[in-house]
Design an enzyme around this catalytic site. Sequence first.
Site, PDB file in Angstrom:
ATOM      1  N   ASN A  10      34.831  72.090  58.416  1.00 43.81           N
ATOM      2  CA  ASN A  10      36.225  72.534  58.337  1.00 43.81           C
ATOM      3  C   ASN A  10      36.684  72.340  56.897  1.00 43.81           C
ATOM      4  O   ASN A  10      36.912  71.208  56.467  1.00 43.81           O
ATOM      5  CB  ASN A  10      37.071  71.686  59.307  1.00 43.81           C
ATOM      6  CG  ASN A  10      38.563  71.979  59.183  1.00 43.81           C
ATOM      7  OD1 ASN A  10      38.963  72.912  58.492  1.00 43.81           O
ATOM      8  ND2 ASN A  10      39.382  71.178  59.849  1.00 43.81           N
ATOM      9  N   TRP A  11      36.791  73.440  56.167  1.00 44.53           N
ATOM     10  CA  TRP A  11      37.155  73.336  54.745  1.00 44.53           C
ATOM     11  C   TRP A  11      38.638  73.042  54.574  1.00 44.53           C
ATOM     12  O   TRP A  11      39.081  72.771  53.475  1.00 44.53           O
ATOM     13  CB  TRP A  11      36.787  74.635  54.016  1.00 44.53           C
ATOM     14  CG  TRP A  11      35.324  74.723  53.645  1.00 44.53           C
ATOM     15  CD1 TRP A  11      34.303  73.925  54.107  1.00 44.53           C
ATOM     16  CD2 TRP A  11      34.722  75.634  52.716  1.00 44.53           C
ATOM     17  NE1 TRP A  11      33.116  74.290  53.532  1.00 44.53           N
ATOM     18  CE2 TRP A  11      33.336  75.340  52.673  1.00 44.53           C
ATOM     19  CE3 TRP A  11      35.212  76.677  51.931  1.00 44.53           C
ATOM     20  CZ2 TRP A  11      32.445  76.057  51.859  1.00 44.53           C
ATOM     21  CZ3 TRP A  11      34.321  77.391  51.131  1.00 44.53           C
ATOM     22  CH2 TRP A  11      32.958  77.079  51.092  1.00 44.53           C
ATOM     23  N   LYS A  12      39.423  73.144  55.633  1.00 48.17           N
ATOM     24  CA  LYS A  12      40.878  72.957  55.544  1.00 48.17           C
ATOM     25  C   LYS A  12      41.421  73.862  54.425  1.00 48.17           C
ATOM     26  O   LYS A  12      40.919  74.970  54.263  1.00 48.17           O
ATOM     27  CB  LYS A  12      41.203  71.475  55.337  1.00 48.17           C
ATOM     28  CG  LYS A  12      40.510  70.602  56.404  1.00 48.17           C
ATOM     29  CD  LYS A  12      40.982  69.204  56.450  1.00 48.17           C
ATOM     30  CE  LYS A  12      40.243  68.456  57.562  1.00 48.17           C
ATOM     31  NZ  LYS A  12      40.689  67.096  57.766  1.00 48.17           N
ATOM     32  N   HIS A  94      43.831  71.294  65.887  1.00 46.30           N
ATOM     33  CA  HIS A  94      43.472  70.203  64.971  1.00 46.30           C
ATOM     34  C   HIS A  94      44.692  69.286  64.814  1.00 46.30           C
ATOM     35  O   HIS A  94      45.828  69.761  64.840  1.00 46.30           O
ATOM     36  CB  HIS A  94      43.063  70.785  63.611  1.00 46.30           C
ATOM     37  CG  HIS A  94      42.454  69.761  62.706  1.00 46.30           C
ATOM     38  ND1 HIS A  94      43.214  68.856  62.002  1.00 46.30           N
ATOM     39  CD2 HIS A  94      41.161  69.470  62.429  1.00 46.30           C
ATOM     40  CE1 HIS A  94      42.402  68.056  61.315  1.00 46.30           C
ATOM     41  NE2 HIS A  94      41.157  68.409  61.560  1.00 46.30           N
ATOM     42  N   GLU A  96      46.006  68.019  62.340  1.00 43.25           N
ATOM     43  CA  GLU A  96      46.907  68.407  61.239  1.00 43.25           C
ATOM     44  C   GLU A  96      47.839  69.531  61.677  1.00 43.25           C
ATOM     45  O   GLU A  96      48.992  69.597  61.254  1.00 43.25           O
ATOM     46  CB  GLU A  96      46.071  68.787  60.000  1.00 43.25           C
ATOM     47  CG  GLU A  96      45.451  67.540  59.363  1.00 43.25           C
ATOM     48  CD  GLU A  96      44.138  67.759  58.647  1.00 43.25           C
ATOM     49  OE1 GLU A  96      43.784  68.910  58.337  1.00 43.25           O
ATOM     50  OE2 GLU A  96      43.448  66.735  58.403  1.00 43.25           O
ATOM     51  N   GLU A 164      38.447  64.001  67.577  1.00 41.74           N
ATOM     52  CA  GLU A 164      38.753  63.597  66.208  1.00 41.74           C
ATOM     53  C   GLU A 164      39.872  62.559  66.229  1.00 41.74           C
ATOM     54  O   GLU A 164      41.052  62.926  66.276  1.00 41.74           O
ATOM     55  CB  GLU A 164      39.200  64.808  65.382  1.00 41.74           C
ATOM     56  CG  GLU A 164      38.138  65.867  65.208  1.00 41.74           C
ATOM     57  CD  GLU A 164      38.305  66.637  63.909  1.00 41.74           C
ATOM     58  OE1 GLU A 164      37.316  66.774  63.192  1.00 41.74           O
ATOM     59  OE2 GLU A 164      39.425  67.079  63.599  1.00 41.74           O
ATOM     60  N   GLY A 170      39.545  61.730  57.167  1.00 43.94           N
ATOM     61  CA  GLY A 170      39.762  61.611  55.728  1.00 43.94           C
ATOM     62  C   GLY A 170      39.996  60.194  55.246  1.00 43.94           C
ATOM     63  O   GLY A 170      40.457  59.983  54.127  1.00 43.94           O
ATOM     64  N   SER A 208      35.468  61.452  59.206  1.00 41.56           N
ATOM     65  CA  SER A 208      34.677  60.700  58.219  1.00 41.56           C
ATOM     66  C   SER A 208      33.176  60.714  58.501  1.00 41.56           C
ATOM     67  O   SER A 208      32.492  59.711  58.282  1.00 41.56           O
ATOM     68  CB  SER A 208      35.203  59.264  58.097  1.00 41.56           C
ATOM     69  OG  SER A 208      36.539  59.276  57.623  1.00 41.56           O
ATOM     70  N   GLY A 229      35.027  67.426  57.754  1.00 43.28           N
ATOM     71  CA  GLY A 229      35.995  67.892  56.772  1.00 43.28           C
ATOM     72  C   GLY A 229      35.446  67.754  55.363  1.00 43.28           C
ATOM     73  O   GLY A 229      34.663  68.590  54.901  1.00 43.28           O
ATOM     74  N   GLY A 230      35.812  66.686  54.675  1.00 50.76           N
ATOM     75  CA  GLY A 230      35.472  66.480  53.257  1.00 50.76           C
ATOM     76  C   GLY A 230      34.003  66.712  52.932  1.00 50.76           C
ATOM     77  O   GLY A 230      33.682  67.364  51.928  1.00 50.76           O
TER      78      GLY A 230
END
Length: 249
Positions: A10-12, A94, A96, A164, A170, A208, A229-230
């Site tokens: 997920n590149w967000k 998600h 967010e 999640e 993150g 993470s 993510g990251g």
Amino acid sequence: MARRKLAAGNWKMNGDLATLAEIDALCAEHPEPGCEVLICPPAVLIHAMKARTADCPIAIGGQDCHHAVSGAHTGDISAHQLKDAGASYVILGHSERRAHHGETDADVAAKAAAAHEAGLIAIICVGETEAQRDAGETLDIIASQMAGSIPEQATARNTVIAYEPVWAIGTGRTPTNDQIAEVHALMRDRLQARVADAADVRLLYGGSVKPGNATEIFAIAHVDGALVGGASLKASDFGGIVAALQASG
Ligand code: 13P
């Protein structure tokens, strides 16, 4: 139906056309991955990423969609439009989106139904906040998010569920293996009330995930892959996670 392992990135709101070079590197490193590999870039990159991966078995997904097929919804994107641009998946609910855009379980269920209608696989996200975990509410929260967010027509073919924990996203913090196992076992159990082929639905862990902890996480029962993510932004990191998932058998 065997549950095909899935490494999803997920590149967000990260990346641009230049970042697609990371996809070239990922494809070069894993031309025939022994698991499914998915990247969900910002929607504006889907079309270019699709063209760029014509010879590489990487699936592409969106990060959200509107529940309507079309209409006066400035700034929104429909499931059909994602599909038309080259997506085969869409991440929905998600944390967010739930936290920053006020999305409710009912909103997520309506979006997932629209995604199914358009022929997309919905990755429905659930997860507790740190306060909810501290209050001992984790399992209740996950059960109620699942009950509200999974639409009627969900099957193992059109739906993936991602756990999640909000506090692990993150932050570099992850739940213990026992905590992940407990939630994933509950998710598998609760799916039986919602989906006929519950045993075949893939369950992802997200929060993470890194090359360094992926092997351990993929060994946990009912973990069929990761939503990353990251560490999905760099081919070197995401490639390490793909390799760990491949090796997990
Ligand atoms: P991180 O891997 O950066 O913790 O993000 C997880 C996530 O939110 C994926 O959807």
